[in-house]
Motif scaffolding. Structure first.
Motif, short mmCIF file in Angstrom:
data_model
loop_
_atom_site.label_atom_id
_atom_site.label_comp_id
_atom_site.label_asym_id
_atom_site.label_seq_id
_atom_site.Cartn_x
_atom_site.Cartn_y
_atom_site.Cartn_z
N PRO A 259 3.62 19.57 -5.55
CA PRO A 259 3.80 19.30 -7.00
C PRO A 259 4.60 18.04 -7.29
O PRO A 259 4.35 17.37 -8.30
N ASP A 260 5.59 17.76 -6.43
CA ASP A 260 6.44 16.60 -6.70
C ASP A 260 5.91 15.34 -6.03
O ASP A 260 6.63 14.34 -5.92
N ALA A 261 4.68 15.33 -5.53
CA ALA A 261 4.11 14.15 -4.87
C ALA A 261 3.95 13.03 -5.87
O ALA A 261 3.76 13.25 -7.07
N ALA A 262 4.04 11.81 -5.39
CA ALA A 262 3.88 10.65 -6.26
C ALA A 262 2.45 10.56 -6.76
O ALA A 262 1.54 11.17 -6.21
N ASP A 263 2.29 9.79 -7.81
CA ASP A 263 0.96 9.65 -8.40
C ASP A 263 0.04 8.75 -7.58
O ASP A 263 -1.16 8.74 -7.81
N ARG A 264 0.60 8.00 -6.62
CA ARG A 264 -0.22 7.13 -5.77
C ARG A 264 -0.29 7.74 -4.36
O ARG A 264 0.68 8.33 -3.88
N ILE A 265 -1.43 7.59 -3.73
CA ILE A 265 -1.59 8.06 -2.36
C ILE A 265 -2.18 6.93 -1.51
O ILE A 265 -2.73 5.94 -2.04
N GLU A 266 -2.05 7.11 -0.21
CA GLU A 266 -2.59 6.13 0.74
C GLU A 266 -3.44 6.87 1.75
O GLU A 266 -3.01 7.89 2.32
N VAL A 267 -4.64 6.34 2.01
CA VAL A 267 -5.57 6.93 2.97
C VAL A 267 -5.66 6.00 4.17
O VAL A 267 -5.95 4.81 4.03
N GLU A 268 -5.45 6.55 5.36
CA GLU A 268 -5.49 5.78 6.61
C GLU A 268 -6.70 6.25 7.43
O GLU A 268 -6.86 7.45 7.68
N PHE A 269 -7.55 5.31 7.84
CA PHE A 269 -8.79 5.70 8.53
C PHE A 269 -9.24 4.60 9.49
O PHE A 269 -9.07 3.40 9.23
N SER A 270 -9.82 5.03 10.63
CA SER A 270 -10.44 4.12 11.60
C SER A 270 -11.63 4.85 12.22
O SER A 270 -11.52 6.03 12.57
#
Length: 286
Positions: A259-270
């Motif tokens: 619930p307290d996660a930031a509004d931006r996320i980062e996706v890491e993929f290879s």
């Protein structure tokens, strides 16, 4: 017995008045012996002092040889300098007649001077080469850093942008969409917010390429990792196997955000984490 009388009428015992004169000079004695001078041994001439000239010549040759060897030029200046010094001393001895090898001393001075020039030239050459190599190495380091920085920057994208890996796979991560799990779900706690991430892989090469990867990793802007959501809806799809030339493979993955996660996320993929560095896609979740 009668002693005959001498013809002059004098008896042997008779003396004349001069015989008993105390002031009369003594009768002349025998002539003095002739004195011959004692033969003297010849005085040897002083030995020529040619050592300085010989030493100067030898040191001059050594200085020249060392000066011609690039890796040993730094050792040539000392024998060359000594050759000049000893050579001048030898010339001084030759001028005063104490040495007979003026030419040898002069040759030592000349060779010593050439050796000093060779040492100076070797030093300048070495400094120039080292500076050139150092500048080249620094330039390459800067290029590598710039390339690495450019590569690192190129691997950080926004949602919807594409990154092509070296094996020809072009990967695009779309903007996350809200995801509502069904009643039978793992990895999603009550109160969390779930989003679905879509990964598209296109083979831009001429040969098939295997996608050998695990799953994308998702974290919020604060670096907090999220948890993969698994439910029975069948809406999720994992990319596996080969992608043929010109073909596209699509993977869909759901993640649960606290619930307290930031509004931006980062996706890491290879597509192959063992061979290629991950690319990163980030942006808002709304």
């Amino acid at each position: 017995m009668t002693v005959p009388t001498p013809p002059d009428g004098k008896q042997p015992g008779d003396r004349t008045p001069d015989d008993h004169n105390p002031w009369s000079p003594p009768p002349p004695g025998p002539p003095p012996a002739r004195w011959e001078p004692y033969p003297m041994a010849p005085i040897p001439a002083s030995q020529a002092r040619n050592g300085m000239g010989i030493t100067a010549l030898v040191l001059g040759i050594v200085g020249i040889v060392l000066g011609l060897l690039i890796i040993l030029f730094w050792m040539s200046w000392l024998p060359a300098l000594l050759a000049v010094i000893f050579g001048f001393v030898g010339l001084s001895h030759a001028r005063t007649g104490r040495a007979t090898n003026k030419g040898m001393a002069l040759t030592g001075v000349i060779l010593g001077g050439v050796g000093l020039l060779a040492a100076a030239g070797g030093g300048i050459f070495t400094v120039t080469v080292v500076k050139k190599v150092t500048d080249s190495a620094r330039s390459k380091v800067k290029e590598v850093k710039a390339s690495a920085s450019a590569s690192e920057k190129a691997r950080h994208l926004s949602f919807g942008e594409s990154y092509t890996f070296e094996d020809g796979l072009k990967v695009t991560v779309t903007k996350p969409e809200p995801f509502t799990p069904d009643d039978y779900v793992l990895g999603h706690a009550k109160g969390n917010k779930a989003v679905q991430v879509t990964v598209k892989v296109v083979n831009t090469g001429t040969e098939r390429v295997k996608v050998d990867t695990g799953l994308p990793e998702v974290s919020d802007a604060n670096g907090a990792s999220t948890e993969l959501v698994i439910d029975g809806s069948g809406r999720q799809k994992v990319i596996t196997g080969y992608v043929l030339p010109g073909k596209e493979a699509v993977g869909k993955y759901a993640f649960s955000l606290p619930p307290d996660a930031a509004d931006r996320i980062e996706v890491e993929f290879s597509p192959d984490a063992m061979r290629w560095d991950d690319a990163y896609w980030s942006g808002p979740t709304r």
